[in-house]
Scaffold this motif. Structure first.
Motif, PDB file in Angstrom:
ATOM      1  N   ALA A  43     -11.300 -20.695  -3.900  1.00  0.00           N
ATOM      2  CA  ALA A  43     -11.862 -19.893  -2.817  1.00  0.00           C
ATOM      3  C   ALA A  43     -10.930 -18.754  -2.412  1.00  0.00           C
ATOM      4  N   GLY A  44      -9.664 -18.841  -2.810  1.00  0.00           N
ATOM      5  CA  GLY A  44      -8.721 -17.779  -2.474  1.00  0.00           C
ATOM      6  C   GLY A  44      -8.896 -16.521  -3.296  1.00  0.00           C
ATOM      7  N   ALA A  45      -9.704 -16.608  -4.350  1.00  0.00           N
ATOM      8  CA  ALA A  45      -9.953 -15.436  -5.203  1.00  0.00           C
ATOM      9  C   ALA A  45     -11.080 -14.609  -4.597  1.00  0.00           C
ATOM     10  N   THR A  46     -10.809 -14.015  -3.446  1.00  0.00           N
ATOM     11  CA  THR A  46     -11.836 -13.260  -2.732  1.00  0.00           C
ATOM     12  C   THR A  46     -12.107 -11.930  -3.426  1.00  0.00           C
ATOM     13  N   ALA A  47     -13.254 -11.358  -3.142  1.00  0.00           N
ATOM     14  CA  ALA A  47     -13.658 -10.111  -3.790  1.00  0.00           C
ATOM     15  C   ALA A  47     -12.678  -8.983  -3.511  1.00  0.00           C
ATOM     16  N   SER A  48     -12.037  -9.008  -2.345  1.00  0.00           N
ATOM     17  CA  SER A  48     -11.111  -7.926  -1.990  1.00  0.00           C
ATOM     18  C   SER A  48      -9.848  -7.950  -2.836  1.00  0.00           C
ATOM     19  N   LEU A  49      -9.573  -9.072  -3.499  1.00  0.00           N
ATOM     20  CA  LEU A  49      -8.381  -9.197  -4.340  1.00  0.00           C
ATOM     21  C   LEU A  49      -8.665  -8.917  -5.814  1.00  0.00           C
ATOM     22  N   VAL A  50      -9.898  -8.565  -6.126  1.00  0.00           N
ATOM     23  CA  VAL A  50     -10.290  -8.375  -7.527  1.00  0.00           C
ATOM     24  C   VAL A  50     -10.683  -6.916  -7.769  1.00  0.00           C
ATOM     25  N   GLU A  51     -10.048  -6.317  -8.760  1.00  0.00           N
ATOM     26  CA  GLU A  51     -10.437  -4.985  -9.225  1.00  0.00           C
ATOM     27  C   GLU A  51     -10.599  -5.041 -10.739  1.00  0.00           C
ATOM     28  N   HIS A  52     -11.361  -4.104 -11.278  1.00  0.00           N
ATOM     29  CA  HIS A  52     -11.566  -4.030 -12.731  1.00  0.00           C
ATOM     30  C   HIS A  52     -10.981  -2.726 -13.266  1.00  0.00           C
ATOM     31  N   ARG A  61       1.561 -15.988  -2.606  1.00  0.00           N
ATOM     32  CA  ARG A  61       0.384 -16.539  -1.922  1.00  0.00           C
ATOM     33  C   ARG A  61      -0.785 -15.562  -1.836  1.00  0.00           C
ATOM     34  N   ARG A  62      -0.517 -14.289  -1.941  1.00  0.00           N
ATOM     35  CA  ARG A  62      -1.603 -13.295  -1.871  1.00  0.00           C
ATOM     36  C   ARG A  62      -1.668 -12.617  -3.231  1.00  0.00           C
ATOM     37  N   ILE A  63      -2.330 -13.293  -4.171  1.00  0.00           N
ATOM     38  CA  ILE A  63      -2.328 -12.871  -5.575  1.00  0.00           C
ATOM     39  C   ILE A  63      -3.627 -12.128  -5.888  1.00  0.00           C
ATOM     40  N   ALA A  64      -3.487 -10.890  -6.284  1.00  0.00           N
ATOM     41  CA  ALA A  64      -4.645 -10.079  -6.684  1.00  0.00           C
ATOM     42  C   ALA A  64      -4.742 -10.067  -8.209  1.00  0.00           C
ATOM     43  N   THR A  65      -5.821  -9.495  -8.712  1.00  0.00           N
ATOM     44  CA  THR A  65      -5.946  -9.333 -10.161  1.00  0.00           C
ATOM     45  C   THR A  65      -6.595  -8.001 -10.499  1.00  0.00           C
ATOM     46  N   ILE A  66      -6.147  -7.421 -11.588  1.00  0.00           N
ATOM     47  CA  ILE A  66      -6.845  -6.289 -12.205  1.00  0.00           C
ATOM     48  C   ILE A  66      -7.445  -6.839 -13.486  1.00  0.00           C
ATOM     49  N   ALA A  67      -8.735  -7.090 -13.454  1.00  0.00           N
ATOM     50  CA  ALA A  67      -9.437  -7.697 -14.582  1.00  0.00           C
ATOM     51  C   ALA A  67      -9.860  -6.616 -15.569  1.00  0.00           C
ATOM     52  N   GLY A  68     -10.172  -7.053 -16.782  1.00  0.00           N
ATOM     53  CA  GLY A  68     -10.699  -6.132 -17.776  1.00  0.00           C
ATOM     54  C   GLY A  68     -12.170  -5.837 -17.524  1.00  0.00           C
ATOM     55  N   PRO A  69     -12.774  -4.999 -18.339  1.00  0.00           N
ATOM     56  CA  PRO A  69     -14.191  -4.670 -18.166  1.00  0.00           C
ATOM     57  C   PRO A  69     -15.044  -5.943 -18.204  1.00  0.00           C
ATOM     58  N   PRO A  70     -16.007  -6.076 -17.313  1.00  0.00           N
ATOM     59  CA  PRO A  70     -16.810  -7.303 -17.256  1.00  0.00           C
ATOM     60  C   PRO A  70     -17.770  -7.484 -18.417  1.00  0.00           C
TER      61      PRO A  70
END
Length: 339
Positions: A219-228, A192-201
């Protein structure tokens, strides 16, 4: 095919060669791509037409006239060490080499990871030393792609050339749907608390895989759960550390490459978190890295062999006068022990 040089004069096309030779466009195309099923008289007529129309500027036509196959450049727009660190690049290089070998065309490896290398690559290609370019890991805003377009040399990109769609041929995996399927899998496993490490934007994978993640979570994809990250193992380590500092309660992470996922696994292990019991981890690529991690990595398989064959097919089409086209290939979810 007319090359966009501003007000540059129009280049001769395959249609001009067909008209001058008195044969069909299909006959010209077959003659330019090996001469299979073309009579000797028609082949000679096409050779004469190539000379008279100036279509010899095209790589395949030059090969026809000189009866010598030109090489194709495999251009990696990353620092040289990435070629050896990221297993995907060596797989792509091997696949392109094999696909071109079937047409008796050699492949030349070039790296263009900094300004000096980019300029050297641009000059070499503009001088006509190769008959085509397979461009790998292009970043948005990189001037090399536009420079190559202006040389008139056929170019095919691996991955969607952001900002050049419709003008540059490309072959790519369906990054967005692949990412969507992996994140759906994590939710199906109760995360339920799924983060992501995305590639370079500024890369197509960075954009499309993040979009797939957001498609599922909304809406659950909040900025705090996203890193690059930068697709490197060290980049995955750094991004995972930042996520844990911000979101210590996360229970899953979708990582946009297997190599970054391996780095994320190291950080999770060092933090005392068990995978998958405490945190599930999914990657992208299904590279050799995914099968060597502990636990083995659930990931999205890219069809690298098909991608390289499509890149070569599209390049041969360009050399025979076809307009730029795209091939987007499906991915496959591979479930292993990390989820």
């Amino acid at each position: 095919m007319t090359v966009d040089h501003g007000k540059a004069r129009r280049r001769a096309t395959i249609h001009d060669v067909a008209a001058a030779a008195g044969v069909s466009r299909g006959t010209v195309s077959r003659a330019l791509n090996g001469g299979h099923n073309v009579s000797p008289s028609a082949l000679e007529a096409v050779r004469r037409a190539v000379r008279t129309t100036g279509y010899v500027a095209n790589s395949a036509a030059r090969s026809l006239v000189t009866q010598r196959a030109l090489s194709v450049a495999f251009v990696l727009t990353e620092p040289q060490q990435r070629l050896f660190e990221d297993p995907n690049f060596s797989v792509l290089l091997q696949g392109c080499t094999q696909a071109l070998a079937e047409h008796d065309v050699p492949l030349l490896l070039m790296t263009a990871g900094n300004e000096v290398e980019r300029e050297r690559t641009r000059r070499f290609i503009a001088a006509g030393h190769v008959g085509g370019v397979l461009l790998v890991s292009s970043h948005t805003g990189n001037p090399l792609l536009e420079d190559l377009r202006h040389t008139g040399i056929p170019v095919v990109a691996c991955g969607k050339p952001i900002g050049h769609e419709g003008r540059v041929a490309y072959a790519a995996a369906d990054d967005r749907s692949g990412a969507r399927r992996l994140v759906e899998h994590l939710r199906e496993r109760g995360r339920r608390r799924i983060a992501t490490i995305a590639g370079p934007p500024d890369t197509p994978g960075g954009v499309e895989r993040l979009a797939g993640y957001r498609d599922v979570l909304g809406a659950g994809a909040t900025a705090s759960l996203v890193e690059h990250g930068d697709y490197s193992r060290a980049g995955g380590e750094a991004a995972m550390a930042r996520l844990l500092e911000r979101e210590p309660g996360l229970d899953a992470v979708f990582v946009a490459s297997d190599l970054m996922a391996a780095g994320a696994l190291d950080v999770l292990r060092d933090s005392g978190r068990r995978v998958p019991e405490d945190v599930a981890v999914g990657g992208f690529d299904d590279s050799v890295t995914a099968r060597s991690t502990r636990p083995a990595l659930t990931t999205v398989r890219q069809p690298f062999e098909r991608i390289t064959r499509e890149m070569v097919r599209l390049l041969l089409e360009l050399t025979s006068g076809q307009p730029p086209a795209a091939a987007i290939l499906p991915t496959e979810l591979v479930v292993r022990d990390s989820t």
